[in-house]
Design an enzyme around this catalytic site. Structure first.
Site, PDB file in Angstrom:
ATOM      1  N   ASP A   1       1.239  -0.817  -0.505  1.00 24.75           N
ATOM      2  CA  ASP A   1      -0.277   0.274   0.187  1.00 24.75           C
ATOM      3  C   ASP A   1       0.930   1.239   0.195  1.00 24.75           C
ATOM      4  O   ASP A   1       0.661   1.474  -0.836  1.00 24.75           O
ATOM      5  CB  ASP A   1      -0.736  -0.166   1.517  1.00 24.75           C
ATOM      6  CG  ASP A   1      -2.118  -0.762   1.323  1.00 24.75           C
ATOM      7  OD1 ASP A   1      -1.604  -2.327   0.335  1.00 24.75           O
ATOM      8  OD2 ASP A   1      -3.138  -0.908   1.870  1.00 24.75           O
TER       9      ASP A   1
ATOM     10  N   SER B   1      -8.698  -0.170   5.919  1.00 25.53           N
ATOM     11  CA  SER B   1      -8.106  -1.266   4.408  1.00 25.53           C
ATOM     12  C   SER B   1      -8.988  -1.320   3.773  1.00 25.53           C
ATOM     13  O   SER B   1     -10.253  -1.269   4.038  1.00 25.53           O
ATOM     14  CB  SER B   1      -7.998  -1.816   5.475  1.00 25.53           C
ATOM     15  OG  SER B   1      -7.545  -3.410   4.263  1.00 25.53           O
TER      16      SER B   1
END
Length: 559
Positions: free
Chosen positions: A126, A473
């Site tokens: 990420d 998330s």
């Protein structure tokens, strides 16, 4: 006037006085011929501590081969990478967002020190994607970001599964819905090899966003990590960055406001992660492009969801690749007037030109048409209200509730909320409030996937809501509001919510309110006392002192 392909490296390497520098380079195999060519920095986020970036060391060799083929000399260097999934639910998760700044800082530092003429960043997990982009923009040399690709889906009882299923299984296990053996079996098969998380979670969201933004070659993100086409994409990316250097195409020439609008629309059309708001704001700040949190809402409102991807949909990133990939999504948005196809890409071609070669797998139903979208409006919403005066982010894909009102269940950290979920202490209708997890208060703005997935696994995903000054998330689903700003640590109203206060989510009205009077909020805030920082030394303490609000991208800046 032609662009000097050695516009930086000649200052480090050329001339009699630079003989010591050349001597050092020759000690490790760079001869006079190599040093006479443009020097291309290859910023690698390889690490042996997670599958997402594990294969990047091998992929870098294909990038470097492409650079050499095109007439450049590659010099690879490494930076850090933190796995959100592995650290999730622990104190270590606070390192994740902080690592974005460290990655950007280290690329900037190395690039300035070694006078690279161009830079290519290899990313996967990420924060490595925006971190590479931010470092590249700071240097403002020709360059691009290459995504390492998605993991293949796992197989469990004949179904495709991802790490999202494992997180949700934890909640199911806590409620006695599955056995120890079931959980272990799923754990063993969900992640079958290298690559980033398989749904349209944050890594795949940001990889797509950078293609739409023009910082990654269009179509380069789609091939999965272990697909042979990824190696070809890496080789071509190496060639592209040298060609970009010859043309003098700098990131800040690519990064227009319309390019950011394109990226936001790409996120919306694929049901992407709420983290894209945070990262695109940060990238825009580095590029000097005006962009604020409310701009996301208007773009998402006019952009339909076309891709039926997890966590809200049925398919994983590898399925979208087979269906036609990012080119197919972009071509449909261009044809429908939802994005601007005239924006530039690293190849020097426009976005529309790059998407003209889009193909579609016959009979696929992963990427829908504009006439038959998954949803008529995009997957994110920005809300304000007396709980989030500076704004917060809600993901709309994966749930259909547009109003929820219930009593606040207040927790001062993620761990306490997780204990309550696992213990069965959360009831249908509750609104879970997790605070002091913001950029400065955490510090580091932890993701709450452990809690949100456990709620889904416990069967509460459609009956409770959650809000936090932390993050979610990309795998999160359900009615969840994150990035509440101002955060509790800075005296935001979330700091004075009491257990049992009624909280109302109004998605249509874009409002998030605690149902008490303005006078009562003011009274409570006047009695609020700031908390001492959790860390008083080291990187966490420095970050907490320098970080801005989530509504500004949680960037660090000099005080």
């Amino acid at each position: 006037m032609s662009f000097d392909v050695r516009h930086r490296s000649r200052h480090l390497i050329d001339g009699p006085e630079r003989a010591p520098a050349r001597s050092y380079f020759k000690a490790i195999g760079f001869d006079d011929e190599a040093l006479s060519k443009p020097i291309i920095g290859v910023a690698n986020t390889w690490i042996e501590a997670m599958p997402c970036n594990y294969h990047l060391r091998e992929l870098a060799e294909h990038v470097k081969a492409g650079i050499r083929e095109a007439g450049g000399t590659p010099m690879e260097f490494n930076t850090v990478a933190i796995s959100d999934g592995i650290t999730m639910g622990t104190e270590g998760m606070k390192a994740s967002l902080i690592s974005r700044e460290v990655i950007a800082d280290s690329i900037e530092l190395t690039g300035r020190a070694y006078y690279f003429d161009a830079v290519i960043g290899l990313s996967a997990c990420d924060k490595t994607i925006p971190g590479c982009a931010m470092g590249l923009i700071r240097l403002d040399v020709p360059g691009l970001v290459l995504y390492g690709g998605s993991i293949a889906p796992g197989k469990y009882h004949g179904k495709d599964v991802t790490i999202q299923d494992v997180f949700e299984a934890v909640g199911a296990h806590a409620r006695g819905k599955i056995t120890d053996a079931d959980l272990l079996e799923l754990e063993n098969v969900a992640c079958p090899g290298a690559g980033a998380c398989g749904g349209q979670f944050t890594a795949n969201t940001m990889a797509l966003a950078l293609e739409f933004l023009g910082l990654s070659p269009m179509g380069s993100a789609s091939p999965p990590a272990t697909d042979e086409r990824k190696q070809k994409a890496a080789f071509e990316a190496g060639k592209t960055v040298v060609d970009q250097l010859r043309r003098g195409l700098l990131p800040k020439k690519i990064l227009t406001r319309l390019a950011f609008d394109n990226a936001i629309a790409g996120v919306a059309a694929t049901g992407g992660s709420t983290n894209a708001v945070l990262h695109l704001l940060a990238i825009a700040r580095e590029a000097g492009v005006p962009l604020n949190i409310d701009d996301f809402d208007g773009i998402c409102e006019r952009t339909p969801v076309l891709a039926d991807l997890k966590p809200g949909g049925k398919y994983v990133a590898a399925d979208m690749d087979r269906a036609g990939g990012t080119r197919l999504v972009a071509s449909r948005l261009i044809a429908g007037g939802k994005i601007d196809g005239s924006q530039m890409t690293p190849t020097g071609h426009t976005l529309a030109e790059e998407c003209a070669s889009a193909t579609e797998e016959p009979g696929q139903d992963v990427v829908h048409t504009l006439a038959n979208p998954v949803k008529k409006t995009g997957g994110l919403a920005i809300m304000h209200g007396n709980l989030s005066p500076e704004g917060c982010v809600v993901k709309l894909v994966g749930h259909e509730r547009i109003v929820h009102e219930g009593p606040a269940r207040v927790f001062e950290c993620e761990e306490d909320a997780m204990k309550a979920v696992v213990a069965g202490a959360i009831e249908p209708g509750d609104v879970i409030v997790i605070r002091y997890e913001g950029p400065a208060g955490g510090p580091g703005m932890r993701e709450m996937l452990g809690v949100t997935a456990a709620l889904v696994g416990a069967g509460l995903g459609e009956s409770v809501a959650l809000l936090t000054d932390g993050r979610f998330s990309g795998a999160t689903r359900g009615l969840m509001a994150g990035h509440i700003a101002p955060e509790a640590f800075k005296g935001g109203p979330i700091a004075v919510v009491h257990e049992g206060d009624r909280i109302r989510f109004d998605i249509g009205g874009r409002k998030l309110d605690v149902l008490i009077s303005a006078d009562e909020i003011s009274r409570r805030l006047s009695n609020w006392k700031p908390r001492a920082p959790r860390y008083t030394s080291g990187v966490f303490a420095k970050y907490a002192c320098l970080v801005s609000s989530a509504s500004e991208g949680a960037i660090t800046r000099p005080v």
